[in-house]
Design a protein around this motif. Structure first.
Motif, PDB file in Angstrom:
ATOM      1  N   UNK A 184       0.833  -1.345   0.079  1.00 41.98           N
ATOM      2  CA  UNK A 184      -0.073   0.078  -0.056  1.00 41.98           C
ATOM      3  C   UNK A 184       0.862   1.206   0.098  1.00 41.98           C
ATOM      4  N   UNK A 185       2.323   1.238   0.045  1.00 45.38           N
ATOM      5  CA  UNK A 185       2.928   2.480   0.215  1.00 45.38           C
ATOM      6  C   UNK A 185       3.405   2.862  -1.274  1.00 45.38           C
ATOM      7  N   UNK A 186       4.007   4.035  -1.429  1.00 45.11           N
ATOM      8  CA  UNK A 186       4.055   4.696  -2.616  1.00 45.11           C
ATOM      9  C   UNK A 186       5.102   3.589  -3.405  1.00 45.11           C
ATOM     10  N   UNK A 187       5.045   3.862  -4.724  1.00 43.20           N
ATOM     11  CA  UNK A 187       5.751   2.826  -5.632  1.00 43.20           C
ATOM     12  C   UNK A 187       7.097   2.715  -5.146  1.00 43.20           C
ATOM     13  N   UNK A 188       7.984   3.958  -5.026  1.00 42.66           N
ATOM     14  CA  UNK A 188       9.302   3.931  -4.712  1.00 42.66           C
ATOM     15  C   UNK A 188       9.779   3.121  -3.437  1.00 42.66           C
ATOM     16  N   UNK A 189       8.824   3.229  -2.335  1.00 45.00           N
ATOM     17  CA  UNK A 189       9.090   2.591  -1.207  1.00 45.00           C
ATOM     18  C   UNK A 189       8.690   1.104  -1.268  1.00 45.00           C
ATOM     19  N   UNK A 190       7.773   0.717  -2.024  1.00 45.81           N
ATOM     20  CA  UNK A 190       7.607  -0.803  -2.550  1.00 45.81           C
ATOM     21  C   UNK A 190       8.569  -1.317  -3.261  1.00 45.81           C
ATOM     22  N   UNK A 191       9.698  -0.697  -3.780  1.00 43.95           N
ATOM     23  CA  UNK A 191      10.846  -1.384  -4.443  1.00 43.95           C
ATOM     24  C   UNK A 191      11.893  -1.281  -3.371  1.00 43.95           C
ATOM     25  N   UNK A 192      12.042  -0.289  -2.621  1.00 43.32           N
ATOM     26  CA  UNK A 192      13.377   0.115  -1.774  1.00 43.32           C
ATOM     27  C   UNK A 192      13.235  -1.025  -0.606  1.00 43.32           C
ATOM     28  N   UNK A 193      11.937  -0.980   0.115  1.00 46.15           N
ATOM     29  CA  UNK A 193      12.132  -1.488   1.493  1.00 46.15           C
ATOM     30  C   UNK A 193      12.124  -3.156   1.582  1.00 46.15           C
ATOM     31  N   UNK A 194      11.763  -3.823   0.743  1.00 43.92           N
ATOM     32  CA  UNK A 194      12.253  -5.480   0.437  1.00 43.92           C
ATOM     33  C   UNK A 194      13.746  -5.609   0.694  1.00 43.92           C
ATOM     34  N   UNK A 195      14.312  -4.488   0.414  1.00 44.37           N
ATOM     35  CA  UNK A 195      15.987  -4.879   0.310  1.00 44.37           C
ATOM     36  C   UNK A 195      16.454  -4.350   1.867  1.00 44.37           C
ATOM     37  N   UNK A 196      15.469  -3.934   2.684  1.00 48.44           N
ATOM     38  CA  UNK A 196      16.037  -3.510   4.126  1.00 48.44           C
ATOM     39  C   UNK A 196      15.609  -4.500   5.010  1.00 48.44           C
ATOM     40  N   UNK A 197      16.609  -4.616   5.951  1.00 50.48           N
ATOM     41  CA  UNK A 197      16.502  -5.519   7.088  1.00 50.48           C
ATOM     42  C   UNK A 197      15.873  -4.812   8.354  1.00 50.48           C
ATOM     43  N   UNK A 198      14.923  -5.446   8.931  1.00 52.04           N
ATOM     44  CA  UNK A 198      14.438  -4.799  10.205  1.00 52.04           C
ATOM     45  C   UNK A 198      15.582  -4.269  11.166  1.00 52.04           C
ATOM     46  N   UNK A 199      15.301  -3.190  11.827  1.00 47.26           N
ATOM     47  CA  UNK A 199      16.291  -2.560  12.496  1.00 47.26           C
ATOM     48  C   UNK A 199      16.913  -1.361  11.701  1.00 47.26           C
ATOM     49  N   UNK A 200      16.774  -1.367  10.611  1.00 44.51           N
ATOM     50  CA  UNK A 200      17.465  -0.427   9.472  1.00 44.51           C
ATOM     51  C   UNK A 200      16.998   0.806   9.481  1.00 44.51           C
ATOM     52  N   UNK A 201      17.525   2.024   9.491  1.00 41.70           N
ATOM     53  CA  UNK A 201      17.027   3.342   9.325  1.00 41.70           C
ATOM     54  C   UNK A 201      17.427   3.554   7.656  1.00 41.70           C
ATOM     55  N   UNK A 202      16.725   3.961   6.680  1.00 39.65           N
ATOM     56  CA  UNK A 202      17.261   4.481   5.354  1.00 39.65           C
ATOM     57  C   UNK A 202      16.864   5.978   5.012  1.00 39.65           C
ATOM     58  N   UNK A 203      17.403   6.455   4.149  1.00 41.74           N
ATOM     59  CA  UNK A 203      16.872   7.755   3.570  1.00 41.74           C
ATOM     60  C   UNK A 203      16.744   7.638   2.332  1.00 41.74           C
TER      61      UNK A 203
END
Length: 257
Positions: A184-203
């Motif tokens: 349900x997130x914006x397209x760019x976040x749907x692409x980026x967040x599957x590469x991000x481990x829990x506990x991370x912070x990304x810009x």
């Protein structure tokens, strides 16, 4: 002026702006409540007109208001009034569009500058990503729900249009994370967040076509680039709790930015 327009003028006055001219004296305390309301309506109308870029002659404005309220003869025909108001509304609309495009253009330039900063990695889909902290938890799947803190702003602007946390008057950090489905997130976040481990912070820098696109969104003009900081706190089991509604608005899928 029709009833809807009058209501909009009377009831949607902007808040007083900081750093402006000093406020005038308050109305005398001996005024009755109806008299105070009359004064307050006048203040609201004046502030609304100035906020819209309209600067009427105060005396002529009061003359017109008095004639309308007392059912006195009006000096202009209804056709003239309608044409003048329509022209003013069109000028306001054009000014708002120009201001929105200026903000959007500035955001796109800021996005290009962001992509050149150290630590940001460009993706083939157009986003740029920087890991501010890398966690050791699992990475979310496209069908997962996430618990996150995030701040979203137009690229280049310091004041966010939405944030899950902030600072209160005592200097304390306040705010709760939200839960939302990844799809349900914006397209760019749907692409980026599957590469991000829990506990991370990304810009994440989102170009317009990976954010709200040509339609814009709440607090976001059309074709604007965004900067979003996401702290991925947890991946939630599907259906474990209801998703939090996001006051910043949703994309076409109905989710949070």
């Amino acid at each position: 002026m029709n009833a809807a327009l009058l209501a909009a003028v009377l009831l949607s006055a902007p808040a007083p702006q900081e750093g402006g001219a000093a406020a005038g004296p308050a109305p005398p305390a001996e005024l009755t409540e109806p008299q105070k309301l009359s004064y307050a309506l006048g203040v609201n109308v004046g502030r609304s007109l100035l906020a819209d870029g309209l600067d009427p002659d105060p005396q002529l404005f009061l003359n017109g208001l008095r004639d309308a309220l007392t059912d006195a003869p009006v000096r202009l025909s209804d056709e003239e009034i309608a044409a003048l108001l329509a022209g003013a509304a069109e000028r306001v609309r054009k000014a708002e569009l120009a201001a929105a495009e200026k903000r959007a253009a500035a955001s796109r330039a800021a996005f290009e500058a962001l992509a050149e900063k150290p630590g940001f990695k460009p993706l083939s889909t157009g986003e740029v990503v920087r890991f501010d902290r890398t966690g050791e938890g699992p990475k979310p799947a496209p069908t997962d729900r996430l618990r996150v803190h995030y701040t979203a702003s137009l690229a280049g602007e310091e004041v966010p249009f939405f944030a899950t946390r902030g600072t209160n008057e005592a200097g304390e950090t306040v705010g709760e994370p939200i839960a939302a489905p990844l799809r349900g997130l914006l397209p760019g976040l749907r692409t980026v967040l599957p590469t991000v481990p829990v506990g991370s912070e990304v810009t994440v820098g989102l170009p317009p076509d990976r954010a709200y696109g040509p339609d814009g969104g709440p607090g976001v003009p059309p074709n604007a680039a965004l900067t979003v900081t996401v702290e991925l706190l947890d991946v939630l089991p599907a259906g474990s709790e209801e998703d939090a509604a996001d006051p910043a608005g949703t994309d076409e899928s109905g989710g949070a930015p």
